[in-house]
Design a protein around this motif. Sequence first.
Motif, PDB file in Angstrom:
ATOM      1  N   GLY A   8       0.835  -1.217   0.000  1.00  0.00           N
ATOM      2  CA  GLY A   8       0.000   0.000   0.000  1.00  0.00           C
ATOM      3  C   GLY A   8       0.853   1.244   0.000  1.00  0.00           C
ATOM      4  N   GLY A   9       1.909   1.250  -0.833  1.00  0.00           N
ATOM      5  CA  GLY A   9       2.739   2.453  -0.977  1.00  0.00           C
ATOM      6  C   GLY A   9       2.178   3.317  -2.095  1.00  0.00           C
ATOM      7  N   THR A  10       3.047   4.113  -2.698  1.00  0.00           N
ATOM      8  CA  THR A  10       2.623   5.039  -3.752  1.00  0.00           C
ATOM      9  C   THR A  10       1.791   4.324  -4.803  1.00  0.00           C
ATOM     10  OG1 THR A  10       4.730   6.127  -3.450  1.00  0.00           O
ATOM     11  CG2 THR A  10       3.525   6.697  -5.441  1.00  0.00           C
ATOM     12  N   MET A  11       2.325   3.229  -5.335  1.00  0.00           N
ATOM     13  CA  MET A  11       1.656   2.557  -6.446  1.00  0.00           C
ATOM     14  C   MET A  11       0.455   1.739  -5.991  1.00  0.00           C
ATOM     15  SD  MET A  11       3.136   3.736  -8.953  1.00  0.00           S
ATOM     16  CE  MET A  11       2.366   2.813 -10.263  1.00  0.00           C
ATOM     17  N   GLY A  12       0.608   0.974  -4.906  1.00  0.00           N
ATOM     18  CA  GLY A  12      -0.481   0.116  -4.440  1.00  0.00           C
ATOM     19  C   GLY A  12      -1.742   0.926  -4.153  1.00  0.00           C
TER      20      GLY A  12
ATOM     21  N   PRO B 169      -0.542  -2.249  11.424  1.00  0.00           N
ATOM     22  CA  PRO B 169      -0.478  -0.781  11.331  1.00  0.00           C
ATOM     23  C   PRO B 169      -0.295  -0.301   9.888  1.00  0.00           C
ATOM     24  CG  PRO B 169       0.939  -1.583  13.115  1.00  0.00           C
ATOM     25  CD  PRO B 169       0.425  -2.790  12.404  1.00  0.00           C
ATOM     26  N   ALA B 170       0.532  -1.013   9.112  1.00  0.00           N
ATOM     27  CA  ALA B 170       0.754  -0.598   7.716  1.00  0.00           C
ATOM     28  C   ALA B 170      -0.545  -0.757   6.920  1.00  0.00           C
ATOM     29  CB  ALA B 170       1.864  -1.431   7.083  1.00  0.00           C
ATOM     30  N   ALA B 171      -1.313  -1.818   7.230  1.00  0.00           N
ATOM     31  CA  ALA B 171      -2.593  -2.025   6.528  1.00  0.00           C
ATOM     32  C   ALA B 171      -3.551  -0.877   6.853  1.00  0.00           C
ATOM     33  CB  ALA B 171      -3.196  -3.368   6.934  1.00  0.00           C
TER      34      ALA B 171
ATOM     35  N   ASP C  55      -6.179   4.084   4.970  1.00  0.00           N
ATOM     36  CA  ASP C  55      -6.476   5.515   5.100  1.00  0.00           C
ATOM     37  C   ASP C  55      -6.075   6.274   3.844  1.00  0.00           C
ATOM     38  OD1 ASP C  55      -7.533   5.316   7.579  1.00  0.00           O
ATOM     39  OD2 ASP C  55      -5.712   5.907   8.662  1.00  0.00           O
ATOM     40  N   ARG C  56      -4.932   5.885   3.268  1.00  0.00           N
ATOM     41  CA  ARG C  56      -4.464   6.599   2.070  1.00  0.00           C
ATOM     42  C   ARG C  56      -5.388   6.346   0.876  1.00  0.00           C
ATOM     43  NH1 ARG C  56       1.641   5.600   0.861  1.00  0.00           N
ATOM     44  NH2 ARG C  56       1.169   7.126  -0.747  1.00  0.00           N
ATOM     45  N   VAL C  57      -5.919   5.131   0.804  1.00  0.00           N
ATOM     46  CA  VAL C  57      -6.883   4.859  -0.274  1.00  0.00           C
ATOM     47  C   VAL C  57      -8.132   5.715  -0.066  1.00  0.00           C
ATOM     48  CG1 VAL C  57      -8.400   3.115  -1.301  1.00  0.00           C
ATOM     49  CG2 VAL C  57      -6.027   2.533  -0.721  1.00  0.00           C
ATOM     50  N   ARG C  58      -8.616   5.760   1.176  1.00  0.00           N
ATOM     51  CA  ARG C  58      -9.814   6.561   1.469  1.00  0.00           C
ATOM     52  C   ARG C  58      -9.569   8.035   1.122  1.00  0.00           C
ATOM     53  NH1 ARG C  58     -10.786   2.366   5.046  1.00  0.00           N
ATOM     54  NH2 ARG C  58      -9.183   2.994   6.520  1.00  0.00           N
TER      55      ARG C  58
ATOM     56  N   VAL D 223       4.994  -4.208  -4.177  1.00  0.00           N
ATOM     57  CA  VAL D 223       5.853  -4.035  -2.994  1.00  0.00           C
ATOM     58  C   VAL D 223       7.186  -3.441  -3.445  1.00  0.00           C
ATOM     59  CG1 VAL D 223       4.706  -5.954  -1.808  1.00  0.00           C
ATOM     60  CG2 VAL D 223       6.807  -6.393  -3.093  1.00  0.00           C
ATOM     61  N   PHE D 224       8.155  -3.336  -2.527  1.00  0.00           N
ATOM     62  CA  PHE D 224       9.433  -2.709  -2.873  1.00  0.00           C
ATOM     63  C   PHE D 224      10.037  -3.341  -4.116  1.00  0.00           C
ATOM     64  CE2 PHE D 224       9.654  -2.507   1.953  1.00  0.00           C
ATOM     65  CZ  PHE D 224       9.123  -1.236   2.016  1.00  0.00           C
TER      66      PHE D 224
END
Length: 696
Positions: free
Chosen positions: A300-304, A326-328, A333-336, A380-381
């Motif tokens: 769930g980084g920039t691209m995900g 926590p990362a999930a 939140d970033r998707v929302r 992922v990375f």
Amino acid sequence: MSQPVSVEIHENIAIIAIANPPVNALSHAVRAGLEAAFAEFASRLDLAAVVIYGTDRTFIAGADIREFGKPVQEPLLPDLINRIESCHLPVIAALHGTALGGGLEVAMGAHYRVAVQSARFGLPEVTLGILPGAGGTQRLPRLAGVDFALEAITSGRQIGAQEALKVGLIDRISTTEDVRAAGIAFAKDLLAEGKGPRRTRDLVVDPVAPEVFEAAKAKMAKKARGQLAPQNCIKAVEGAATLPFAQGLAQERALFQELMESDQRAALIHAFFAERQVAKVPEINGVTPRATDKIGVIGGGTMGVGIAASGLLAGLDVTLIERDGPAALMSGDRVRKTLKDSVNRGKLSQDSYDEILANRFRASNDYKALVEADVVIEAVFESMEVKKDVFTQLDAVCKPGAILASNTSYLDLNEIAQMTSRPSDVIGLHFFSPAHVMRLLEIVVADQTAPEVTATGFALAKRLNKIAVRAGVCDGFIGNRILSHYRKACDGAVLAGASPFDVDRALVSFGLAMGPFAVSDLAGLDIGWATRKRLAPTRDPREVYAEFADRLCEAGHFGRKTGMGYYVYAEDGTRENAEVLDHVAADRAAKGITAREISEQEIVDRYMAAMVNEAARVVEEGIALRPLDVDVTLLNGYGFPRWRGGPMQYADTVGLDKILRDVKRFAEEDAFLWQPAPLLARLVAEGKTFADLNNA
Ligand code: 3HC
Ligand code: NAI
């Protein structure tokens, strides 16, 4: 073959149906059919009105673009529309689907317009490098005013029925979606009211100050830098406000002809067809794709986050997986937030937003949540170790037939596929950042990828409203591989004597939105640095390696994110970073290079020759199916100016012999970087073009 134009008489109304699938384009046969129909009406005393409509999915979507560049056949569209307008009976255009370009011009030449609620309208000619050349620039200002006409014609944007009614482009929105019935009903109402012909040409254009046109020209000179069509569009509309109708029409014709003969028109139409041609991939012809309803995204980084948002906005069900709880939570939140931005920009309704979050999206750290996924996209990375670990886990949990995709930028997809017991289900889906905005999707086909899986990649791209290009496996696929090469040519221009700022300026004036060094600052200089370090062990000793970028990184300057790179990003604006010139000077000194004057033209020549030369290799090796696949990639993922049609179209325009001469010229300075691609040399020897390969 059935006739594209047919006439039926319903009571005292002549109903003209246009049936020229797929989009009812105004090909010669359609124009001839309409001409014949109206010629016949002239002697018919039993008729009271005429209705024109399109069968199947749309009214007329414009002139037949395939006829452009070929000898014109009468009747010409402007003359036909004048004839329709002159008809002694009231003519009603009944509109559904998309009434575009010459189609909307036919409708404006009719005396009345009724549309179904879902109909869309536009004059997109400017996007093809031309202008509405069948009276559109003269009739739209008469119907909807100069301000609207200027904006609509220079942008080419589509509008819906409500807006069309409001600005006066149409007279009525029907309550039924049955367009034929809507046309008949409107005709009957008009006859009942005793209405006769109402010719658009007789309307008077509301007066406007001459400054309006000067301001529009200045605005477009900035917004559409280097482009001819927007300027001619404005001049033509100006004619509607200042000249009698017939003269305005004649001027429109002259301005249209000028554009028809331009390279920009050829380039933009090439882009239009190339973007449709890329989906035609022989190995998936007739192959049925698998399901693409439920997708999983790993990382769930920039691209995900962007990929997840793209899927959700397209109506898919999305499960996002991160490394831990926590990362999930954070990536959820970033998707929302990304979706909320879409709501704020009016791209998504609040109701749809609520529905997505309630039913179609979840973020988790448990791979088991992917058991029902049809397609899983790993983002992922960029590390082979991490990716192999992810694919091993996916192989264990995903259902049989699920497609396992990687968004890797450079890594070997064949190696990734070997981590699974089902390499035929593994494919590359290479999105571009931001993934919910950028339209390009490279579909990377590995050695064992099944055609059905490739077909599913294309089907998914369509659902996501992306333009998909098939690519083969190599370091960087089509786009990033070519990018790596032309970036080296930019560094080479700097070593030879230009500054990075000269390079950026020359290429911005060539048409790029941003110069390559400014782009590096935006992406983060550390990314290129990491790639260079990764490739260092395999670097050829003959390569001239520019070190000035490494010096910037070593000083902790990674571009925008650290406030400094090639440029300094300060509160009060951006300026050139003078420190860069010291690093460049030191690099030249260490290499024994004496800087010389490099002209803007030489910078462009180096940039284009490097791009085309590497692209020729990419085509020859089968990484790209055809030259047009390269063009579509560079246009939609790398900011190449659309009005130049892409690098291969550009190369054909300036001549492949010129490109080859440039490659050889620059080879005198750096023989390793500038090795002529065999395909380029062969085409020059045979007097052929890239277009010949596209058409083969
Ligand atoms: N002429 C010839 N072919 C056309 C065409 C046109 N105007 N418009 C679309 N086509 C073809 C496409 O190439 C495609 O062919 P293919 O199946 O062989 O690849 C097929 O029709 C279907 O097109 P799309 O895949 O784009 O279908 P969509 O449903 O996604 O979109 C559309 C339909 C909105 C009508 C879209 O095709 C479009 O925007 N077309 C171009 C419209 C346009 O620019 N009109 C102005 C033409 S210029 C003009 O009118 C000059 C006049 O002012 C004198
Ligand atoms: P990023 O660093 O922003 O995100 C990677 C994410 O993956 C992180 O959130 C990390 O926590 C997560 N992650 C790492 N290991 C994981 C695992 N085992 N399970 C689940 N999640 C895990 O990276 P970015 O930029 O999003 O790039 C991701 C991939 O996309 C890379 O392969 C990159 O090369 C590629 N790519 C990147 C583009 C870009 O512009 N950033 C463009 C196109 C492709």
